[in-house]
Structure formats: C-alpha cells, structure tokens
Design a protein around this motif. Structure first.
Motif, PDB file in Angstrom:
ATOM      1  N   VAL A 101       0.869  -1.176   0.000  1.00 60.47           N
ATOM      2  CA  VAL A 101       0.000   0.000   0.000  1.00 60.47           C
ATOM      3  C   VAL A 101       0.905   1.225   0.000  1.00 60.47           C
ATOM      4  N   PRO A 102       0.422   2.355  -0.486  1.00 54.23           N
ATOM      5  CA  PRO A 102       1.268   3.552  -0.511  1.00 54.23           C
ATOM      6  C   PRO A 102       1.758   3.923   0.888  1.00 54.23           C
ATOM      7  N   ASN A 103       3.032   4.306   0.969  1.00 53.26           N
ATOM      8  CA  ASN A 103       3.580   4.732   2.257  1.00 53.26           C
ATOM      9  C   ASN A 103       3.926   6.219   2.275  1.00 53.26           C
ATOM     10  N   ASP A 108       2.338  10.101  -6.261  1.00 51.19           N
ATOM     11  CA  ASP A 108       1.435   9.220  -7.002  1.00 51.19           C
ATOM     12  C   ASP A 108       1.351   7.873  -6.270  1.00 51.19           C
ATOM     13  N   PRO A 109       0.157   7.455  -5.818  1.00 48.00           N
ATOM     14  CA  PRO A 109       0.061   6.220  -5.047  1.00 48.00           C
ATOM     15  C   PRO A 109       0.490   4.972  -5.809  1.00 48.00           C
ATOM     16  N   VAL A 110       0.221   4.918  -7.116  1.00 50.39           N
ATOM     17  CA  VAL A 110       0.607   3.714  -7.865  1.00 50.39           C
ATOM     18  C   VAL A 110       2.118   3.683  -8.088  1.00 50.39           C
ATOM     19  N   GLU A 111       2.741   4.819  -8.298  1.00 51.39           N
ATOM     20  CA  GLU A 111       4.202   4.854  -8.396  1.00 51.39           C
ATOM     21  C   GLU A 111       4.823   4.445  -7.062  1.00 51.39           C
ATOM     22  N   ASP A 112       4.192   4.854  -5.970  1.00 47.93           N
ATOM     23  CA  ASP A 112       4.653   4.521  -4.627  1.00 47.93           C
ATOM     24  C   ASP A 112       4.704   3.007  -4.418  1.00 47.93           C
TER      25      ASP A 112
END
Length: 151
Positions: A101-103, A108-112
């Motif tokens: 999950v994004p930290n 960008d959450p998907v890049e994360d």
C-alpha cells in the motif's frame, strides 16, 4: 517500504485487455489503461445500482507463455456467468502474495507501491513468482498492489 504477506483465494475477473505489457507504474498510469478503466466503469454504471458502482476496480496482470503480460482492467465476479458478455475472463488461483500500500514516499500512489516492489525485490526481501499480479483501485487515490511471491 512496508508490505504484508497474504494468501488470496481464487477469484474470477472480467474486463478489457491491454496486451503485451510489463507490469509497472508506467503501464498503470498509461492513457490506454485510463481509457479502459473509463469504459469498464461506464458499462458498470450504466447497468448497476449505486452500491455496485462503488465496487473496487482491478488491473490483473496475467503472464503469457512468451513471458510478457496482458493487463486486464476489470471487476471481480463471484461466478463467470455474472460477467458482461464479450468480456475477457480470467480465473486467478489461490496464491501467496506480498501486499503493498502507498507509504507516502511518492505523490502518485501507484508509483509509490511499484517503487516499493522494486525495492523489496532488489533487496531480496521478496522473491517474485512472476504469476498474476493484482492492483486494486478503491478510488483514484487508494490502491493496493498484490505481487505473487514464492513462499
């Protein structure tokens, strides 16, 4: 980087395909994936009750015999006959996954989440199995990524 190891049960997905891709945030953020998400969402909204339109959307990366992946932009279904006629169906077997999950390291959450996968793989914290890999979009800012791993 934070992840958890989970077992996901078998699931059926149906939707539209983007063929011959390499799973990454670049594919997830591509214009074609966004176009397919819009088409799948429009079809769902046109024939569904408001509660159904809040279902999470998936991108399921399915490895082909040649080593590439096909990205299926889709919804999950309990039974294959519930899927819209003409959609591509994929049954993903039960498996062991690393759940990311994004930290907050990236805007960008998907890049994360994909950067976390790269870090976990490079540091040998996880060993990718290179089977199905699943992104779950709860909304435009909330994503989970499940990477198939060898236990």
């Amino acid at each position: 980087m934070t992840y958890t190891i989970v077992v996901r049960g078998e699931a059926v997905y149906a939707g539209l395909v983007f063929p011959k891709v390499r799973p990454s945030f670049k594919v997830s953020n591509s214009e074609l994936i966004e176009f397919l998400k819009d088409r799948v969402r429009e079809r769902m909204d046109a024939g569904a009750e408001s509660a159904d339109s809040q279902r999470p959307m998936y991108t399921v990366y399915v490895r082909t015999p040649t080593g590439t992946y096909n990205a299926l932009v889709c919804f999950q279904y309990i039974e294959p006959d519930e899927a819209p006629v003409g959609d591509v169906l994929v049954r993903v077997p039960r498996g062991v996954y690393a759940r990311f999950v994004p930290n907050g390291d990236y805007h960008d959450p998907v890049e994360d989440v994909w950067a976390q996968v790269d870090d976990a793989t490079a540091s040998a914290e996880i060993t990718r199995a290179y089977r199905e890999e699943i992104e779950i979009w709860h909304d435009s800012e909330s994503v989970e990524l499940f990477i198939s791993i060898t236990p």
